[in-house]
Design a protein around this motif. Sequence first.
Motif, mmCIF file in Angstrom:
data_model
loop_
_atom_site.group_PDB
_atom_site.id
_atom_site.type_symbol
_atom_site.label_atom_id
_atom_site.label_comp_id
_atom_site.label_asym_id
_atom_site.label_seq_id
_atom_site.Cartn_x
_atom_site.Cartn_y
_atom_site.Cartn_z
ATOM 1 N N ASN A 40 18.772 93.588 107.027
ATOM 2 C CA ASN A 40 18.631 92.791 108.249
ATOM 3 C C ASN A 40 17.955 93.561 109.384
ATOM 4 N N ASP A 41 17.195 94.587 109.020
ATOM 5 C CA ASP A 41 16.500 95.402 110.023
ATOM 6 C C ASP A 41 15.273 96.044 109.392
ATOM 7 N N PHE A 42 14.330 95.199 108.982
ATOM 8 C CA PHE A 42 13.103 95.707 108.364
ATOM 9 C C PHE A 42 12.362 96.645 109.305
ATOM 10 N N SER A 43 12.480 96.419 110.599
ATOM 11 C CA SER A 43 11.728 97.200 111.587
ATOM 12 C C SER A 43 12.044 98.687 111.526
ATOM 13 N N HIS A 44 13.236 99.031 111.049
ATOM 14 C CA HIS A 44 13.616 100.439 110.994
ATOM 15 C C HIS A 44 13.823 100.919 109.554
ATOM 16 N N LEU A 45 13.118 100.299 108.645
ATOM 17 C CA LEU A 45 13.144 100.706 107.242
ATOM 18 C C LEU A 45 12.532 102.095 107.071
ATOM 19 N N THR A 46 13.162 102.909 106.243
ATOM 20 C CA THR A 46 12.575 104.185 105.811
ATOM 21 C C THR A 46 12.959 104.414 104.352
ATOM 22 N N LEU A 47 12.228 105.288 103.707
ATOM 23 C CA LEU A 47 12.564 105.660 102.331
ATOM 24 C C LEU A 47 13.941 106.319 102.295
ATOM 25 N N SER A 48 14.234 107.154 103.268
ATOM 26 C CA SER A 48 15.533 107.811 103.319
ATOM 27 C C SER A 48 16.666 106.790 103.429
ATOM 28 N N ARG A 49 16.461 105.774 104.253
ATOM 29 C CA ARG A 49 17.491 104.754 104.414
ATOM 30 C C ARG A 49 17.733 104.004 103.107
ATOM 31 N N GLN A 50 16.652 103.704 102.394
ATOM 32 C CA GLN A 50 16.800 103.013 101.113
ATOM 33 C C GLN A 50 17.575 103.869 100.124
ATOM 34 N N ILE A 51 17.221 105.149 100.051
ATOM 35 C CA ILE A 51 17.895 106.055 99.130
ATOM 36 C C ILE A 51 19.384 106.103 99.438
ATOM 37 N N GLN A 52 19.724 106.260 100.709
ATOM 38 C CA GLN A 52 21.131 106.339 101.101
ATOM 39 C C GLN A 52 21.873 105.034 100.810
ATOM 40 N N GLN A 53 21.204 103.899 101.029
ATOM 41 C CA GLN A 53 21.838 102.603 100.772
ATOM 42 C C GLN A 53 22.193 102.457 99.296
ATOM 43 N N VAL A 54 21.267 102.830 98.421
ATOM 44 C CA VAL A 54 21.499 102.669 96.989
ATOM 45 C C VAL A 54 22.517 103.689 96.483
ATOM 46 N N GLU A 55 22.470 104.904 97.018
ATOM 47 C CA GLU A 55 23.465 105.912 96.635
ATOM 48 C C GLU A 55 24.887 105.387 96.854
ATOM 49 N N ALA A 56 25.069 104.649 97.930
ATOM 50 C CA ALA A 56 26.398 104.132 98.271
ATOM 51 C C ALA A 56 26.878 103.078 97.282
ATOM 52 N N LEU A 57 25.941 102.525 96.483
ATOM 53 C CA LEU A 57 26.299 101.501 95.503
ATOM 54 C C LEU A 57 26.679 102.089 94.147
ATOM 55 N N PHE A 58 26.434 103.380 93.964
ATOM 56 C CA PHE A 58 26.719 103.995 92.677
ATOM 57 C C PHE A 58 28.216 103.957 92.387
ATOM 58 N N PRO A 59 28.576 103.690 91.146
ATOM 59 C CA PRO A 59 29.989 103.745 90.763
ATOM 60 C C PRO A 59 30.458 105.199 90.776
ATOM 61 N N PRO A 60 31.764 105.428 90.727
ATOM 62 C CA PRO A 60 32.261 106.807 90.679
ATOM 63 C C PRO A 60 31.667 107.572 89.497
ATOM 64 N N GLU A 127 9.954 86.846 104.359
ATOM 65 C CA GLU A 127 10.138 86.120 105.614
ATOM 66 C C GLU A 127 8.937 85.231 105.947
ATOM 67 N N ALA A 128 7.825 85.451 105.246
ATOM 68 C CA ALA A 128 6.586 84.679 105.452
ATOM 69 C C ALA A 128 6.099 84.756 106.904
ATOM 70 N N LYS A 129 6.204 85.958 107.469
ATOM 71 C CA LYS A 129 5.712 86.170 108.830
ATOM 72 C C LYS A 129 5.596 87.674 109.083
ATOM 73 N N GLU A 130 4.896 88.026 110.152
ATOM 74 C CA GLU A 130 4.771 89.429 110.509
ATOM 75 C C GLU A 130 6.033 89.909 111.227
#
Length: 209
Positions: A40-60, A127-130
């Motif tokens: 919900n915040d494409f404007s502040h997307l970074t590769l680091s943020r994506q990596i951290q987001q997915v890491e948090a989804l990993f099972p134990p 989103e079909a928009k800029e």
Amino acid sequence: MHYIYLHGFASSPRSTKARDLSDRFAALDISLSIPDLNQNDFSHLTLSRQIQQVEALFPPAPAPVTLIGSSFGGLTAAWLGERHLQVDRLVLLAPAFGFLAHWLPRLGDQVEQWQTDGYLPVYHYSEAKELPLHYAFVADAAQYQEESIARSLPTLVLHGRHDDVIPLQASLDFARTRPWIKLVELDSDHALTDVSTEIWQAIQSFCAL
């Protein structure tokens, strides 16, 4: 095995590939997690943020994870595979290797203006928009040097011969010094939406589904 699909840049879990793979996994009664990397915040997307987001989804740990990533999601998956022994297998669809090197030259003088203004309008396909994207996206991505991705793990790369966003050569170059990568060339473009059956057959075989 836990399966996670990472959508591409300026895309979403509602993309054609995401929905297609979700349906195919569901038909086998296998759960496929598809996080919204926009947060919900494409404007502040970074590769680091994506990596951290997915890491948090990993099972134990040590529960194994298979990552399937498209374009920029594929690049994200490659870095996660490098950093986490839990990642047992990678499937990369038109991975965005050399993303900045391919994208920034197309922007030309806009890059300097982007750095000055802080934000650049970027078309978001879902989103079909800029939407405005902060220059931190570039600064962050520039820190990641793909030459350092060196962990040997089973990796399937599917890339279209007619890709004019991330050329096939980017995947060929990446795979050349990494013998653990299986690279399959497809008669398609960057979207790969017209070869969904071929992609699924390759994934089924590679992941032994």
